[in-house]
Scaffold this motif. Structure first.
Motif, mmCIF file in Angstrom:
data_model
loop_
_atom_site.group_PDB
_atom_site.id
_atom_site.type_symbol
_atom_site.label_atom_id
_atom_site.label_comp_id
_atom_site.label_asym_id
_atom_site.label_seq_id
_atom_site.Cartn_x
_atom_site.Cartn_y
_atom_site.Cartn_z
ATOM 1 N N GLU A 42 0.814 -1.223 0.000
ATOM 2 C CA GLU A 42 0.000 0.000 0.000
ATOM 3 C C GLU A 42 0.844 1.267 0.000
ATOM 4 O O GLU A 42 0.386 2.314 -0.440
ATOM 5 C CB GLU A 42 -0.932 -0.005 1.212
ATOM 6 N N LYS A 43 2.074 1.171 0.520
ATOM 7 C CA LYS A 43 2.946 2.343 0.576
ATOM 8 C C LYS A 43 3.750 2.445 -0.716
ATOM 9 O O LYS A 43 4.232 1.462 -1.249
ATOM 10 C CB LYS A 43 3.889 2.237 1.775
ATOM 11 N N LYS A 44 3.917 3.665 -1.179
ATOM 12 C CA LYS A 44 4.714 3.918 -2.382
ATOM 13 C C LYS A 44 6.199 3.903 -2.017
ATOM 14 O O LYS A 44 6.563 4.174 -0.874
ATOM 15 C CB LYS A 44 4.319 5.259 -2.987
ATOM 16 N N PRO A 45 7.054 3.594 -2.985
ATOM 17 C CA PRO A 45 8.494 3.528 -2.707
ATOM 18 C C PRO A 45 9.067 4.799 -2.058
ATOM 19 O O PRO A 45 9.895 4.702 -1.150
ATOM 20 C CB PRO A 45 9.108 3.291 -4.084
ATOM 21 N N ASP A 46 8.628 5.960 -2.491
ATOM 22 C CA ASP A 46 9.136 7.207 -1.902
ATOM 23 C C ASP A 46 8.732 7.332 -0.435
ATOM 24 O O ASP A 46 9.510 7.819 0.393
ATOM 25 C CB ASP A 46 8.640 8.422 -2.686
ATOM 26 N N GLU A 47 7.520 6.899 -0.116
ATOM 27 C CA GLU A 47 7.042 6.939 1.272
ATOM 28 C C GLU A 47 7.841 5.951 2.132
ATOM 29 O O GLU A 47 8.240 6.276 3.247
ATOM 30 C CB GLU A 47 5.553 6.588 1.313
ATOM 31 N N LYS A 48 8.093 4.771 1.597
ATOM 32 C CA LYS A 48 8.894 3.782 2.316
ATOM 33 C C LYS A 48 10.292 4.325 2.595
ATOM 34 O O LYS A 48 10.823 4.192 3.693
ATOM 35 C CB LYS A 48 9.017 2.490 1.500
ATOM 36 N N LYS A 49 10.883 4.935 1.565
ATOM 37 C CA LYS A 49 12.230 5.492 1.672
ATOM 38 C C LYS A 49 12.297 6.547 2.778
ATOM 39 O O LYS A 49 13.214 6.538 3.604
ATOM 40 C CB LYS A 49 12.608 6.093 0.323
ATOM 41 N N LYS A 50 11.313 7.417 2.815
ATOM 42 C CA LYS A 50 11.266 8.482 3.816
ATOM 43 C C LYS A 50 11.149 7.896 5.226
ATOM 44 O O LYS A 50 11.854 8.317 6.139
ATOM 45 C CB LYS A 50 10.085 9.411 3.535
ATOM 46 N N ILE A 51 10.282 6.910 5.411
ATOM 47 C CA ILE A 51 10.099 6.286 6.727
ATOM 48 C C ILE A 51 11.378 5.581 7.164
ATOM 49 O O ILE A 51 11.806 5.701 8.318
ATOM 50 C CB ILE A 51 8.918 5.296 6.701
ATOM 51 N N LEU A 52 12.011 4.855 6.245
ATOM 52 C CA LEU A 52 13.245 4.151 6.589
ATOM 53 C C LEU A 52 14.359 5.118 6.981
ATOM 54 O O LEU A 52 15.129 4.851 7.906
ATOM 55 C CB LEU A 52 13.691 3.266 5.423
ATOM 56 N N GLN A 53 14.431 6.259 6.306
ATOM 57 C CA GLN A 53 15.455 7.255 6.623
ATOM 58 C C GLN A 53 15.161 7.940 7.962
ATOM 59 O O GLN A 53 16.047 8.064 8.803
ATOM 60 C CB GLN A 53 15.531 8.307 5.526
#
Length: 61
Positions: A42-53
């Motif tokens: 459900e999460k977009k790659p950019d959103e995942k990237k931001k959360i991981l960072q």
């Protein structure tokens, strides 16, 4: 090496089901949140990237 016909070979598999919970749950932290973010469809790659960072201090390129 030939094996007798009654000496069957089997492939075995172990299935693990992980239910990380939902955002807002008390236990939705640490590894459970990390797995949810990484495996979410459900999460977009950019959103995942931001959360991981931001939440896990994982450097992304």
């Amino acid at each position: 090496m030939m094996r007798p016909a009654n000496d069957c070979l089997h492939d075995l598999i172990t299935v693990v089901i992980v239910c990380p919970g939902k955002a807002g749950d008390d236990k939705y932290t640490g590894i459970l949140k990390l797995l949810d973010v990484l495996l979410s469809s459900e999460k977009k790659p950019d959103e995942k990237k931001k959360i991981l960072q931001e939440d896990f201090n994982i450097k992304m390129s």
